[in-house]
Design a protein around this motif. Structure first.
Motif, PDB file in Angstrom:
ATOM      1  N   THR A   1      24.651 -46.941  50.113  1.00 36.73           N
ATOM      2  CA  THR A   1      24.431 -46.121  48.913  1.00 36.73           C
ATOM      3  C   THR A   1      23.201 -46.556  48.124  1.00 36.73           C
ATOM      4  OG1 THR A   1      25.916 -47.526  47.607  1.00 36.73           O
ATOM      5  CG2 THR A   1      26.889 -45.617  48.691  1.00 36.73           C
TER       6      THR A   1
ATOM      7  N   VAL B   1      19.890 -46.079  47.066  1.00 37.69           N
ATOM      8  CA  VAL B   1      19.001 -44.919  47.050  1.00 37.69           C
ATOM      9  C   VAL B   1      17.559 -45.301  47.383  1.00 37.69           C
ATOM     10  CG1 VAL B   1      18.526 -45.044  44.559  1.00 37.69           C
ATOM     11  CG2 VAL B   1      18.365 -42.837  45.751  1.00 37.69           C
TER      12      VAL B   1
ATOM     13  N   LYS C   1      18.927 -36.877  51.078  1.00 36.97           N
ATOM     14  CA  LYS C   1      20.019 -37.835  50.944  1.00 36.97           C
ATOM     15  C   LYS C   1      19.814 -38.684  49.678  1.00 36.97           C
ATOM     16  CE  LYS C   1      23.534 -40.473  52.083  1.00 36.97           C
ATOM     17  NZ  LYS C   1      24.926 -40.013  51.920  1.00 36.97           N
TER      18      LYS C   1
ATOM     19  N   GLU D   1      20.837 -36.664  46.771  1.00 40.18           N
ATOM     20  CA  GLU D   1      22.291 -36.567  46.660  1.00 40.18           C
ATOM     21  C   GLU D   1      22.848 -37.779  45.905  1.00 40.18           C
ATOM     22  OE1 GLU D   1      24.216 -36.116  50.428  1.00 40.18           O
ATOM     23  OE2 GLU D   1      22.979 -34.389  50.985  1.00 40.18           O
ATOM     24  N   LEU D   2      22.240 -38.945  46.201  1.00 38.81           N
ATOM     25  CA  LEU D   2      22.679 -40.185  45.541  1.00 38.81           C
ATOM     26  C   LEU D   2      22.199 -40.243  44.098  1.00 38.81           C
ATOM     27  CD1 LEU D   2      21.947 -42.655  48.485  1.00 38.81           C
ATOM     28  CD2 LEU D   2      24.212 -42.003  47.625  1.00 38.81           C
ATOM     29  N   ASN D   3      21.002 -39.698  43.865  1.00 44.31           N
ATOM     30  CA  ASN D   3      20.438 -39.717  42.505  1.00 44.31           C
ATOM     31  C   ASN D   3      19.520 -38.506  42.315  1.00 44.31           C
ATOM     32  OD1 ASN D   3      19.319 -40.191  40.013  1.00 44.31           O
ATOM     33  ND2 ASN D   3      18.214 -42.041  40.604  1.00 44.31           N
TER      34      ASN D   3
END
Length: 436
Positions: A311, A313, A338, A341-343
Protein backbone atom coordinates in the motif's frame (compact mmCIF):
# COMPACT_ATOMS: atom_id res chain seq x y z
CA UNK A 1 89.64 32.93 23.91
CA UNK A 2 87.25 34.57 21.53
CA UNK A 3 85.38 31.29 20.85
CA UNK A 4 85.17 30.65 24.59
CA UNK A 5 83.57 34.05 25.21
CA UNK A 6 81.06 33.41 22.39
CA UNK A 7 80.05 30.07 23.90
CA UNK A 8 79.71 31.69 27.33
CA UNK A 9 77.50 34.45 25.91
CA UNK A 10 75.34 31.91 24.14
CA UNK A 11 74.95 29.93 27.34
CA UNK A 12 73.86 33.07 29.17
CA UNK A 13 71.31 33.86 26.45
CA UNK A 14 69.92 30.32 26.55
CA UNK A 15 69.67 30.54 30.32
CA UNK A 16 67.85 33.89 30.17
CA UNK A 17 65.50 32.53 27.48
CA UNK A 18 64.74 29.45 29.57
CA UNK A 19 63.92 31.58 32.62
CA UNK A 20 61.77 33.84 30.42
CA UNK A 21 59.83 30.84 29.19
CA UNK A 22 59.21 29.64 32.72
CA UNK A 23 58.14 33.15 33.72
CA UNK A 24 55.60 33.39 30.89
CA UNK A 25 54.29 29.90 31.53
CA UNK A 26 53.80 30.74 35.20
CA UNK A 27 51.88 33.91 34.32
CA UNK A 28 49.64 32.00 31.92
CA UNK A 29 49.03 29.27 34.50
CA UNK A 30 48.13 31.85 37.15
CA UNK A 31 45.50 33.46 34.90
CA UNK A 32 44.28 30.11 33.59
CA UNK A 33 43.66 28.91 37.18
CA UNK A 34 41.41 31.86 38.04
CA UNK A 35 37.75 31.04 38.59
CA UNK A 36 36.54 34.48 37.54
CA UNK A 37 39.13 36.14 35.26
CA UNK A 38 38.72 39.83 34.46
CA UNK A 39 39.07 41.74 31.20
CA UNK A 40 42.53 42.88 32.39
CA UNK A 41 43.49 39.25 32.94
CA UNK A 42 42.49 38.50 29.36
CA UNK A 43 44.63 41.39 28.07
CA UNK A 44 47.62 40.19 30.10
CA UNK A 45 47.03 36.60 28.94
CA UNK A 46 47.13 37.61 25.26
CA UNK A 47 50.25 39.73 25.74
CA UNK A 48 52.01 36.91 27.56
CA UNK A 49 51.14 34.48 24.77
CA UNK A 50 52.68 36.88 22.23
CA UNK A 51 55.83 37.12 24.35
CA UNK A 52 56.09 33.35 24.79
CA UNK A 53 55.59 32.46 21.11
CA UNK A 54 59.23 32.96 19.97
CA UNK A 55 60.63 31.45 23.18
CA UNK A 56 58.76 28.13 23.08
CA UNK A 57 61.22 25.88 21.23
CA UNK A 58 61.37 22.73 23.41
CA UNK A 59 58.69 20.05 23.00
CA UNK A 60 57.08 20.64 26.40
CA UNK A 61 57.08 24.42 25.96
CA UNK A 62 55.45 24.09 22.52
CA UNK A 63 52.81 21.75 23.89
CA UNK A 64 51.90 24.08 26.74
CA UNK A 65 52.10 27.21 24.59
CA UNK A 66 49.57 25.66 22.20
CA UNK A 67 47.46 24.54 25.15
CA UNK A 68 47.26 28.07 26.56
CA UNK A 69 46.76 29.60 23.12
CA UNK A 70 43.83 27.28 22.42
CA UNK A 71 42.33 28.10 25.83
CA UNK A 72 42.24 31.80 25.01
CA UNK A 73 38.73 31.24 23.62
CA UNK A 74 37.61 29.68 26.90
CA UNK A 75 39.03 32.62 28.82
CA UNK A 76 37.13 35.05 26.57
CA UNK A 77 33.92 33.16 27.34
CA UNK A 78 34.69 33.18 31.08
CA UNK A 79 35.18 36.96 31.02
CA UNK A 80 31.68 37.35 29.52
CA UNK A 81 30.07 35.77 32.60
CA UNK A 82 28.29 32.55 33.45
CA UNK A 83 25.66 32.61 30.69
CA UNK A 84 27.21 33.72 27.38
CA UNK A 85 24.75 34.10 24.52
CA UNK A 86 24.67 31.62 21.63
CA UNK A 87 25.90 34.45 19.38
CA UNK A 88 28.96 35.01 21.61
CA UNK A 89 29.65 31.28 21.70
CA UNK A 90 29.42 31.05 17.92
CA UNK A 91 31.69 34.09 17.48
CA UNK A 92 34.40 32.96 19.91
CA UNK A 93 34.20 29.22 19.44
CA UNK A 94 34.25 29.28 15.66
CA UNK A 95 35.15 26.04 13.85
CA UNK A 96 38.84 26.98 13.70
CA UNK A 97 39.00 27.76 17.44
CA UNK A 98 37.29 24.50 18.33
CA UNK A 99 39.61 22.52 16.05
CA UNK A 100 42.65 24.20 17.64
CA UNK A 101 41.34 23.39 21.09
CA UNK A 102 40.76 19.75 20.18
CA UNK A 103 44.25 19.45 18.71
CA UNK A 104 45.90 21.17 21.71
CA UNK A 105 44.01 19.03 24.23
CA UNK A 106 44.91 15.82 22.39
CA UNK A 107 48.61 16.83 22.20
CA UNK A 108 48.70 17.79 25.89
CA UNK A 109 47.10 14.53 27.02
CA UNK A 110 49.54 12.55 24.90
CA UNK A 111 52.57 14.51 26.19
CA UNK A 112 51.57 14.18 29.83
CA UNK A 113 50.91 10.47 29.39
CA UNK A 114 54.40 10.10 27.89
CA UNK A 115 56.16 12.14 30.60
CA UNK A 116 54.05 10.79 33.46
CA UNK A 117 53.44 14.34 34.74
CA UNK A 118 49.73 15.11 34.90
CA UNK A 119 49.64 18.91 34.93
CA UNK A 120 46.46 19.41 32.94
CA UNK A 121 45.16 15.90 32.24
CA UNK A 122 42.45 16.01 34.89
CA UNK A 123 41.46 19.57 33.90
CA UNK A 124 41.24 18.61 30.24
CA UNK A 125 39.05 15.58 30.91
CA UNK A 126 36.77 17.70 33.11
CA UNK A 127 36.70 20.52 30.53
CA UNK A 128 35.75 18.13 27.76
CA UNK A 129 32.71 16.95 29.71
CA UNK A 130 31.69 20.55 30.46
CA UNK A 131 32.41 22.01 27.04
CA UNK A 132 30.93 19.39 24.77
CA UNK A 133 27.26 20.32 25.35
CA UNK A 134 28.09 24.02 24.81
CA UNK A 135 29.92 23.31 21.56
CA UNK A 136 27.16 20.98 20.40
CA UNK A 137 24.71 23.87 20.96
CA UNK A 138 26.96 26.06 18.79
CA UNK A 139 26.84 23.42 16.04
CA UNK A 140 23.05 23.12 16.33
CA UNK A 141 22.69 26.92 16.12
CA UNK A 142 24.83 26.97 12.98
CA UNK A 143 22.73 24.14 11.53
CA UNK A 144 19.50 26.00 12.35
CA UNK A 145 20.95 28.99 10.49
CA UNK A 146 21.62 26.66 7.51
CA UNK A 147 25.38 27.10 7.93
CA UNK A 148 25.80 23.37 7.50
CA UNK A 149 29.51 23.30 6.62
CA UNK A 150 30.40 25.31 9.72
CA UNK A 151 28.12 23.11 11.85
CA UNK A 152 29.87 20.04 10.47
CA UNK A 153 33.31 21.47 11.32
CA UNK A 154 32.29 22.29 14.89
CA UNK A 155 30.65 18.95 15.60
CA UNK A 156 33.63 17.12 14.06
CA UNK A 157 35.95 19.06 16.36
CA UNK A 158 33.76 17.94 19.29
CA UNK A 159 34.33 14.38 18.11
CA UNK A 160 38.10 15.01 18.10
CA UNK A 161 37.84 16.13 21.71
CA UNK A 162 36.33 12.79 22.66
CA UNK A 163 36.68 10.07 20.02
CA UNK A 164 34.70 7.67 22.16
CA UNK A 165 31.63 9.77 21.31
CA UNK A 166 31.24 8.47 17.76
CA UNK A 167 27.73 9.89 17.45
CA UNK A 168 29.33 13.28 16.88
CA UNK A 169 31.18 11.92 13.84
CA UNK A 170 27.85 10.71 12.45
CA UNK A 171 26.29 14.16 12.96
CA UNK A 172 29.33 15.79 11.36
CA UNK A 173 28.77 13.61 8.29
CA UNK A 174 25.05 14.48 8.22
CA UNK A 175 25.76 18.22 8.36
CA UNK A 176 28.41 17.84 5.65
CA UNK A 177 25.81 16.18 3.40
CA UNK A 178 23.38 19.04 4.03
CA UNK A 179 26.13 21.53 3.22
CA UNK A 180 26.94 19.64 -0.01
CA UNK A 181 30.48 19.03 1.28
CA UNK A 182 30.29 15.51 -0.12
CA UNK A 183 34.03 14.77 -0.03
CA UNK A 184 34.18 15.45 3.69
CA UNK A 185 30.93 13.53 4.31
CA UNK A 186 32.32 10.51 2.46
CA UNK A 187 35.47 10.60 4.61
CA UNK A 188 33.39 10.71 7.78
CA UNK A 189 31.11 7.87 6.65
CA UNK A 190 34.19 5.79 5.74
CA UNK A 191 35.64 6.39 9.19
CA UNK A 192 32.32 5.37 10.76
CA UNK A 193 32.31 2.13 8.75
CA UNK A 194 35.91 1.41 9.77
CA UNK A 195 34.89 1.94 13.41
CA UNK A 196 31.98 -0.50 12.88
CA UNK A 197 29.73 2.22 14.26
CA UNK A 198 26.05 1.34 14.55
CA UNK A 199 24.65 4.22 16.61
CA UNK A 200 22.67 1.82 18.78
CA UNK A 201 22.76 3.31 22.23
CA UNK A 202 20.78 5.01 24.93
CA UNK A 203 20.06 8.66 24.17
CA UNK A 204 19.97 10.90 27.22
CA UNK A 205 17.54 13.80 26.78
CA UNK A 206 16.80 16.79 28.96
CA UNK A 207 14.87 20.00 28.37
CA UNK A 208 16.75 23.31 28.35
CA UNK A 209 14.82 25.56 30.76
CA UNK A 210 15.67 28.72 28.81
CA UNK A 211 14.91 27.54 25.24
CA UNK A 212 12.25 24.95 26.23
CA UNK A 213 13.89 22.60 23.71
CA UNK A 214 15.06 19.07 24.37
CA UNK A 215 18.81 18.49 24.08
CA UNK A 216 20.89 15.31 24.06
CA UNK A 217 23.86 14.38 26.23
CA UNK A 218 26.55 11.80 25.64
CA UNK A 219 26.25 10.17 29.06
CA UNK A 220 23.88 10.10 31.97
CA UNK A 221 26.60 11.66 34.14
CA UNK A 222 27.04 14.54 31.68
CA UNK A 223 23.30 15.22 31.73
CA UNK A 224 23.28 15.07 35.54
CA UNK A 225 25.80 17.94 35.65
CA UNK A 226 23.35 20.20 33.84
CA UNK A 227 20.33 18.97 35.79
CA UNK A 228 22.13 19.74 39.05
CA UNK A 229 23.32 23.06 37.61
CA UNK A 230 19.68 24.06 37.16
CA UNK A 231 19.85 24.72 33.42
CA UNK A 232 17.97 21.57 32.37
CA UNK A 233 15.00 19.51 33.54
CA UNK A 234 12.69 16.62 32.58
CA UNK A 235 15.34 13.97 31.87
CA UNK A 236 14.30 10.98 29.76
CA UNK A 237 16.07 8.06 28.09
CA UNK A 238 15.51 6.70 24.58
CA UNK A 239 16.99 3.69 22.81
CA UNK A 240 18.27 4.57 19.34
CA UNK A 241 18.04 2.36 16.24
CA UNK A 242 21.01 1.21 14.17
CA UNK A 243 22.34 3.79 11.72
CA UNK A 244 24.44 1.39 9.67
CA UNK A 245 21.95 1.17 6.81
CA UNK A 246 21.74 4.97 6.60
CA UNK A 247 25.53 5.26 6.54
CA UNK A 248 25.84 2.78 3.68
CA UNK A 249 22.90 4.35 1.83
CA UNK A 250 24.35 7.87 2.06
CA UNK A 251 27.76 6.55 1.07
CA UNK A 252 26.16 5.00 -2.01
CA UNK A 253 24.34 8.22 -2.91
CA UNK A 254 27.57 10.23 -2.64
CA UNK A 255 29.41 7.68 -4.79
CA UNK A 256 26.62 7.94 -7.40
CA UNK A 257 27.00 11.72 -7.32
CA UNK A 258 30.71 11.19 -8.01
CA UNK A 259 29.95 8.83 -10.89
CA UNK A 260 31.25 5.73 -9.07
CA UNK A 261 28.29 3.44 -9.71
CA UNK A 262 30.07 0.13 -9.06
CA UNK A 263 31.30 1.29 -5.66
CA UNK A 264 27.83 2.64 -4.92
CA UNK A 265 26.22 -0.71 -5.75
CA UNK A 266 28.65 -2.47 -3.39
CA UNK A 267 27.85 0.00 -0.61
CA UNK A 268 24.10 -0.37 -0.94
CA UNK A 269 24.43 -4.16 -1.15
CA UNK A 270 26.18 -4.04 2.23
CA UNK A 271 23.37 -1.91 3.61
CA UNK A 272 20.76 -4.39 2.40
CA UNK A 273 22.56 -7.24 4.13
CA UNK A 274 22.02 -5.33 7.36
CA UNK A 275 18.39 -4.50 6.64
CA UNK A 276 17.12 -6.50 3.63
CA UNK A 277 13.46 -5.47 3.88
CA UNK A 278 13.94 -1.72 4.24
CA UNK A 279 11.86 -0.18 1.43
CA UNK A 280 13.92 3.02 1.44
CA UNK A 281 17.09 1.01 0.87
CA UNK A 282 15.50 -1.04 -1.91
CA UNK A 283 14.39 2.19 -3.59
CA UNK A 284 17.91 3.61 -3.27
CA UNK A 285 19.35 0.46 -4.85
CA UNK A 286 16.69 0.61 -7.56
CA UNK A 287 17.61 4.22 -8.28
CA UNK A 288 21.24 3.18 -8.74
CA UNK A 289 20.21 0.72 -11.44
CA UNK A 290 18.01 3.33 -13.08
CA UNK A 291 21.04 5.65 -13.24
CA UNK A 292 23.05 2.72 -14.62
CA UNK A 293 20.46 2.43 -17.42
CA UNK A 294 19.16 -0.94 -16.25
CA UNK A 295 15.36 -0.46 -16.08
CA UNK A 296 14.59 -4.19 -15.72
CA UNK A 297 16.60 -4.52 -12.50
CA UNK A 298 15.06 -1.27 -11.32
CA UNK A 299 11.57 -2.64 -11.91
CA UNK A 300 12.41 -5.94 -10.18
CA UNK A 301 13.62 -4.07 -7.11
CA UNK A 302 10.59 -1.78 -7.05
CA UNK A 303 8.32 -4.83 -7.19
CA UNK A 304 10.34 -6.39 -4.39
CA UNK A 305 9.73 -3.29 -2.29
CA UNK A 306 6.06 -3.38 -3.24
CA UNK A 307 5.76 -6.98 -1.97
CA UNK A 308 7.03 -5.77 1.41
CA UNK A 309 4.71 -2.75 1.42
CA UNK A 310 1.86 -3.14 -1.10
CA UNK A 311 0.00 0.00 0.00
CA UNK A 312 3.03 2.27 -0.30
CA UNK A 313 1.80 4.81 -2.83
CA UNK A 314 5.31 6.14 -3.52
CA UNK A 315 6.49 2.69 -4.56
CA UNK A 316 3.53 2.23 -6.90
CA UNK A 317 4.13 5.68 -8.37
CA UNK A 318 7.82 4.89 -8.94
CA UNK A 319 6.85 1.77 -10.85
CA UNK A 320 4.82 4.06 -13.10
CA UNK A 321 7.82 6.33 -13.59
CA UNK A 322 10.21 3.54 -14.59
CA UNK A 323 7.60 1.96 -16.90
CA UNK A 324 6.95 5.33 -18.52
CA UNK A 325 10.69 5.96 -18.97
CA UNK A 326 10.98 2.52 -20.60
CA UNK A 327 8.06 3.52 -22.90
CA UNK A 328 5.86 0.73 -21.51
CA UNK A 329 2.74 2.88 -21.63
CA UNK A 330 0.14 0.32 -20.52
CA UNK A 331 2.21 -0.69 -17.47
CA UNK A 332 2.86 2.94 -16.56
CA UNK A 333 -0.84 3.81 -16.81
CA UNK A 334 -1.72 0.81 -14.61
CA UNK A 335 0.72 1.89 -11.86
CA UNK A 336 -0.30 5.56 -11.95
CA UNK A 337 -3.97 4.62 -11.66
CA UNK A 338 -3.14 2.27 -8.79
CA UNK A 339 -1.30 5.13 -7.06
CA UNK A 340 -4.38 7.33 -7.46
CA UNK A 341 -6.60 4.60 -6.02
CA UNK A 342 -4.38 4.68 -2.93
CA UNK A 343 -4.23 8.48 -2.87
CA UNK A 344 -6.43 10.52 -5.27
CA UNK A 345 -4.61 13.68 -4.18
CA UNK A 346 -1.17 12.49 -5.34
CA UNK A 347 -0.15 15.47 -7.48
CA UNK A 348 2.67 13.83 -9.47
CA UNK A 349 0.57 10.75 -10.29
CA UNK A 350 -2.20 12.98 -11.70
CA UNK A 351 0.24 15.08 -13.70
CA UNK A 352 2.29 12.12 -14.99
CA UNK A 353 -0.79 10.17 -16.01
CA UNK A 354 -1.97 13.19 -18.02
CA UNK A 355 1.48 13.51 -19.63
CA UNK A 356 1.47 9.79 -20.44
CA UNK A 357 -1.85 10.00 -22.24
CA UNK A 358 -0.75 13.15 -24.09
CA UNK A 359 2.01 11.13 -25.78
CA UNK A 360 -0.68 9.55 -27.98
CA UNK A 361 -1.59 12.98 -29.37
CA UNK A 362 1.58 13.18 -31.42
CA UNK A 363 0.60 9.93 -33.16
CA UNK A 364 -2.88 11.30 -33.90
CA UNK A 365 -1.58 14.59 -35.28
CA UNK A 366 1.06 12.91 -37.46
CA UNK A 367 -1.51 10.59 -39.03
CA UNK A 368 -3.99 13.43 -39.61
CA UNK A 369 -1.30 15.48 -41.35
CA UNK A 370 -0.51 12.62 -43.75
CA UNK A 371 -4.11 12.21 -44.91
CA UNK A 372 -5.25 13.52 -48.26
CA UNK A 373 -8.63 14.88 -49.35
CA UNK A 374 -10.23 11.68 -50.66
CA UNK A 375 -13.53 10.46 -49.21
CA UNK A 376 -11.74 7.58 -47.54
CA UNK A 377 -9.14 9.93 -46.02
CA UNK A 378 -11.84 12.32 -44.84
CA UNK A 379 -13.64 9.49 -43.05
CA UNK A 380 -10.39 8.40 -41.45
CA UNK A 381 -9.75 12.01 -40.42
CA UNK A 382 -13.09 12.16 -38.58
CA UNK A 383 -12.33 8.87 -36.80
CA UNK A 384 -8.91 10.08 -35.63
CA UNK A 385 -10.36 13.45 -34.63
CA UNK A 386 -12.96 11.68 -32.46
CA UNK A 387 -10.27 9.46 -30.90
CA UNK A 388 -8.14 12.53 -30.22
CA UNK A 389 -11.02 14.32 -28.51
CA UNK A 390 -11.77 11.20 -26.50
CA UNK A 391 -8.16 11.10 -25.37
CA UNK A 392 -8.24 14.79 -24.38
CA UNK A 393 -11.41 14.20 -22.38
CA UNK A 394 -9.73 11.29 -20.62
CA UNK A 395 -6.76 13.53 -19.77
CA UNK A 396 -8.89 16.43 -18.54
CA UNK A 397 -9.84 15.20 -15.02
CA UNK A 398 -6.21 14.39 -14.13
CA UNK A 399 -4.96 17.78 -15.29
CA UNK A 400 -7.77 19.65 -13.54
CA UNK A 401 -7.04 17.72 -10.34
CA UNK A 402 -3.33 18.52 -10.63
CA UNK A 403 -4.06 22.25 -10.99
CA UNK A 404 -6.51 22.07 -8.11
CA UNK A 405 -3.80 20.46 -5.93
CA UNK A 406 -1.09 22.92 -7.00
CA UNK A 407 -2.61 26.11 -8.47
CA UNK A 408 0.88 27.64 -8.89
CA UNK A 409 2.32 24.87 -11.04
CA UNK A 410 2.99 26.63 -14.36
CA UNK A 411 3.52 23.48 -16.42
CA UNK A 412 0.23 21.91 -15.31
CA UNK A 413 -1.71 25.11 -16.03
CA UNK A 414 -0.19 25.54 -19.51
CA UNK A 415 -0.97 21.93 -20.43
CA UNK A 416 -4.53 22.26 -19.15
CA UNK A 417 -4.96 25.46 -21.15
CA UNK A 418 -3.87 23.60 -24.32
CA UNK A 419 -6.37 20.81 -23.66
CA UNK A 420 -9.16 23.34 -23.08
CA UNK A 421 -8.22 24.90 -26.41
CA UNK A 422 -8.22 21.58 -28.25
CA UNK A 423 -11.67 20.76 -26.84
CA UNK A 424 -12.92 24.28 -27.64
CA UNK A 425 -13.80 24.88 -23.97
CA UNK A 426 -13.55 28.63 -24.39
CA UNK A 427 -15.05 29.73 -21.08
CA UNK A 428 -12.84 27.46 -19.01
CA UNK A 429 -9.77 28.48 -21.01
CA UNK A 430 -10.57 32.17 -20.45
CA UNK A 431 -11.06 31.65 -16.69
CA UNK A 432 -7.77 29.74 -16.36
CA UNK A 433 -5.88 32.29 -18.44
CA UNK A 434 -7.06 35.06 -16.11
CA UNK A 435 -5.35 33.25 -13.22
CA UNK A 436 -2.00 32.88 -15.02
Amino acid sequence: MRIKHMLLATAVLVSVSSFAQKDELKKLKRIYDKDEPSANDLTEYKATLDKLAPLATEEGDKVYYNFYKANKAGLEIAVLGKTPSPADLARIFDPQAVAQLASAYAATLEYEKKTGKKVFTDDINEDINMMKPLLVNVAVSLGDAKKYKEASDVIYAVYLLDKKDQDKLFYAASYAVQGQDLSKALNYYTELKNLNYSGESTIYWATNKETKKEETFSTKAEREIFIKGGTHEKPRDERSQSRKAEIYKNTALILVENGKLDEAKAAIAEARKINPNDSALILTEADLYLKANDPETYKRLINEALENDPTNVDLVYNLGVVSGNANKIEDAEKYYKKALELNPNYFNANLNLAELKLRADEKFVNEMNKLGTSEKDNKRYEVIKAEREKNFKAILPYLEKAVELDPNHTGAKKTLLSVYGALEMTDKAKALKAKM
